[in-house]
Motif scaffolding. Sequence first.
Motif, PDB file in Angstrom:
ATOM      1  N   ILE A  21       0.840  -1.205   0.000  1.00 60.95           N
ATOM      2  CA  ILE A  21       0.000   0.000   0.000  1.00 60.95           C
ATOM      3  C   ILE A  21       0.872   1.251   0.000  1.00 60.95           C
ATOM      4  O   ILE A  21       0.611   2.218  -0.731  1.00 60.95           O
ATOM      5  N   GLU A  22       1.944   1.225   0.789  1.00 58.90           N
ATOM      6  CA  GLU A  22       2.844   2.390   0.831  1.00 58.90           C
ATOM      7  C   GLU A  22       3.570   2.572  -0.496  1.00 58.90           C
ATOM      8  O   GLU A  22       3.743   3.704  -0.967  1.00 58.90           O
ATOM      9  N   LYS A  45       2.585   9.596  -5.670  1.00 63.94           N
ATOM     10  CA  LYS A  45       3.221  10.884  -5.384  1.00 63.94           C
ATOM     11  C   LYS A  45       4.273  11.214  -6.436  1.00 63.94           C
ATOM     12  O   LYS A  45       4.345  12.344  -6.933  1.00 63.94           O
ATOM     13  N   CYS A  46       5.086  10.227  -6.782  1.00 60.20           N
ATOM     14  CA  CYS A  46       6.125  10.422  -7.795  1.00 60.20           C
ATOM     15  C   CYS A  46       5.522  10.856  -9.124  1.00 60.20           C
ATOM     16  O   CYS A  46       5.990  11.816  -9.751  1.00 60.20           O
ATOM     17  N   PHE A  47       4.473  10.180  -9.555  1.00 58.71           N
ATOM     18  CA  PHE A  47       3.865  10.501 -10.848  1.00 58.71           C
ATOM     19  C   PHE A  47       3.150  11.850 -10.802  1.00 58.71           C
ATOM     20  O   PHE A  47       3.109  12.565 -11.806  1.00 58.71           O
ATOM     21  N   SER A  48       2.607  12.204  -9.655  1.00 61.80           N
ATOM     22  CA  SER A  48       1.955  13.505  -9.521  1.00 61.80           C
ATOM     23  C   SER A  48       2.974  14.640  -9.576  1.00 61.80           C
ATOM     24  O   SER A  48       2.748  15.664 -10.230  1.00 61.80           O
ATOM     25  N   LYS A  80       2.979   9.934 -17.984  1.00 62.32           N
ATOM     26  CA  LYS A  80       1.553   9.733 -18.197  1.00 62.32           C
ATOM     27  C   LYS A  80       0.884   9.423 -16.859  1.00 62.32           C
ATOM     28  O   LYS A  80       1.544   9.290 -15.831  1.00 62.32           O
ATOM     29  N   ASN A  81      -0.430   9.291 -16.889  1.00 62.47           N
ATOM     30  CA  ASN A  81      -1.147   8.904 -15.679  1.00 62.47           C
ATOM     31  C   ASN A  81      -0.693   7.518 -15.233  1.00 62.47           C
ATOM     32  O   ASN A  81      -0.478   6.625 -16.059  1.00 62.47           O
ATOM     33  N   LEU A  82      -0.546   7.327 -13.936  1.00 58.72           N
ATOM     34  CA  LEU A  82      -0.027   6.065 -13.398  1.00 58.72           C
ATOM     35  C   LEU A  82      -0.831   4.859 -13.866  1.00 58.72           C
ATOM     36  O   LEU A  82      -0.278   3.767 -14.074  1.00 58.72           O
ATOM     37  N   ASN A 116      12.343   3.758  -1.440  1.00 57.18           N
ATOM     38  CA  ASN A 116      12.980   3.344  -0.195  1.00 57.18           C
ATOM     39  C   ASN A 116      11.919   3.348   0.908  1.00 57.18           C
ATOM     40  O   ASN A 116      11.448   4.407   1.324  1.00 57.18           O
ATOM     41  N   LEU A 117      11.545   2.157   1.356  1.00 57.56           N
ATOM     42  CA  LEU A 117      10.495   2.048   2.369  1.00 57.56           C
ATOM     43  C   LEU A 117      11.000   2.394   3.760  1.00 57.56           C
ATOM     44  O   LEU A 117      10.199   2.705   4.648  1.00 57.56           O
ATOM     45  N   THR A 118      12.292   2.349   3.957  1.00 59.06           N
ATOM     46  CA  THR A 118      12.857   2.754   5.245  1.00 59.06           C
ATOM     47  C   THR A 118      12.818   4.272   5.385  1.00 59.06           C
ATOM     48  O   THR A 118      12.506   4.809   6.452  1.00 59.06           O
ATOM     49  N   LYS A 119      13.100   4.961   4.277  1.00 58.87           N
ATOM     50  CA  LYS A 119      13.090   6.428   4.278  1.00 58.87           C
ATOM     51  C   LYS A 119      11.758   7.001   3.796  1.00 58.87           C
ATOM     52  O   LYS A 119      11.559   8.218   3.822  1.00 58.87           O
ATOM     53  N   HIS A 120      10.876   6.136   3.295  1.00 61.20           N
ATOM     54  CA  HIS A 120       9.554   6.555   2.801  1.00 61.20           C
ATOM     55  C   HIS A 120       9.686   7.591   1.680  1.00 61.20           C
ATOM     56  O   HIS A 120       9.036   8.640   1.692  1.00 61.20           O
ATOM     57  N   SER A 121      10.555   7.284   0.717  1.00 62.40           N
ATOM     58  CA  SER A 121      10.827   8.241  -0.360  1.00 62.40           C
ATOM     59  C   SER A 121      11.141   7.502  -1.654  1.00 62.40           C
ATOM     60  O   SER A 121      11.337   6.283  -1.662  1.00 62.40           O
TER      61      SER A 121
END
Length: 256
Positions: A167-168, A175-178, A185-187, A241-246
Amino acid sequence: MKIRIIIPLLLFGLFIQCKNQIIEKTKIEQILAINNYDYRGSEKFELYSDNTYIFTSIKKIIGPEKVEKFKGIYFLKNDTIYFDQSLHAYNKSKKAVIKNNFIEFVGGIFPLKIEIKKNRLQTKNKLDLRKYNDYAFFTFDSNFYAIYYNYEPNTIKPYDLNQKELIEVNQILKKCFSENNSKLKNLSKYVKQCTAIINDKKEKEVWIKCYCKDFYIENEYKYSLIDMSDGGNCNISLKINLTKHSYSDLSTGGLG
């Protein structure tokens, strides 16, 4: 005299017929997995309750179809299938793992995963992909992935995402695509191929490649990683990176 001979023969024939029917009834298909490669052929894996399996490969090339069939014995422990020697002639896998509605063959001479169509076994998927049906997940294997990603040998390990992490990943990808919508293009227009790893800093990382949906990619992106050197904004790669949430290392068409 003839009657005495015929009656035992009839009884013996009935016995053999009944025995065969009992065997057929007790041999239940436990798993059916199929990859369809459209005009290039298919792969089918059948697992039966009597500890036998059948693996069928059909390759459609110039000329007649090439059909290979491998039959053998297996042993099942939890979600892992151990094979006898008969499958070695195909890709030398000694075992396979039932994971997220796929049979993933382990230790072969090439990556192989086959989509499960029917499953009577009480195996549970770690990921519920019903809301993420354009995602595909691949287990990291250092023997094959050097051509797809740059990394130092022996510095990373495979990792399996859980549902919360999936989910994350989806949220960060949105967020990246926005934030980069001027060049992407749209995700929803992309299929997503994901490989989760533990990097050299012991952080959870997901390598993602996104490709525009078309007839060929949409049918086969779940089976194997796509290798594309160009493609503009139909060929996107990044790391989450799921540890840094980025996210980082966003590139299009193979270019940074």
